[in-house]
Design a protein around this motif. Sequence first.
Motif: not given
Length: 220
Positions: A7-9, A14-17, A48-60
Amino acid sequence: MRIAIITFPGSADGSDILEALLSVGFTEDQVAFKNEQTTSLEEFSGIFIPGGAVYANAVRPGAVAKVAPVARAIIAFSESGKPIIGIGNGFQILTELALLPGGFLKNKDLRTVNGFVTVSETFNADQPPKTLKLPISHLYGQYHVDNKTLEELKEHNQIILGYAEHNPNGSVCAISGVRNKAGNVIGMMPKPERAMSKLVGSEDGRTLFELFFHHMTKGL
C-alpha cells in the motif's frame, strides 16, 4: 508461504483484497500489509498492489509511486519469478515501473467510469475464454501501446483480459489486463476483489482469486 499487499498513501482496496484472499483459503498469518517504505520483499511468495489514487495521482497515476523505496523491492521481486498482481492503480504502477508494457491515458470521454463490465478471461490460451462480470472504477483507464508492442502482446499471449461487450475507456483492442512475457507479473483494470459475492452484484471475482490460490498452493 506469505502474501504481501503493498500500500501507498492513497491506496484504497487493500482490505478488500485481504478479505478476498481469506475467502478462497489463505489464512490471516499468510497475508501481510507492507507500505511504501518497505525495502525488501524476499520473505514473500507473492504480492498484490491494490487500486486507489496513490499520491493523489500526482503528475500521472503511478508516477510518484515508482520512486518510493518499495519500488526497487517490487522490481527485485519480479526478477525472482514470483507472482505480482496489480489491480487498477496497481496496474498503472506496474507500467510506470516498466514491469508491464504500455501506459494509460484518460478515458476516451474524459470522465470517470464506474460499474460492472463484462470481460473475457484468457489466462490459459489453450482453453476457451471465460466471461466474467467485474466492476471498474477509474479515470485513467485507457490502456495504450504502440503497434509493435501490441503485436508482441498478441504473439506471446500476454493479453489476459478484454472488455467483451463494450470498451468503456477506449483502451487499444479493448484490453483490460495483460501479463509480462515471463507470465509472473499481471495487471488488470477490473477489480475482482469487489466481486466476491452475489450480494454486491457478482461473485465472478472469486474465479481469479481461486486461480491464484491454486497456483500458490500446488505442490505443497
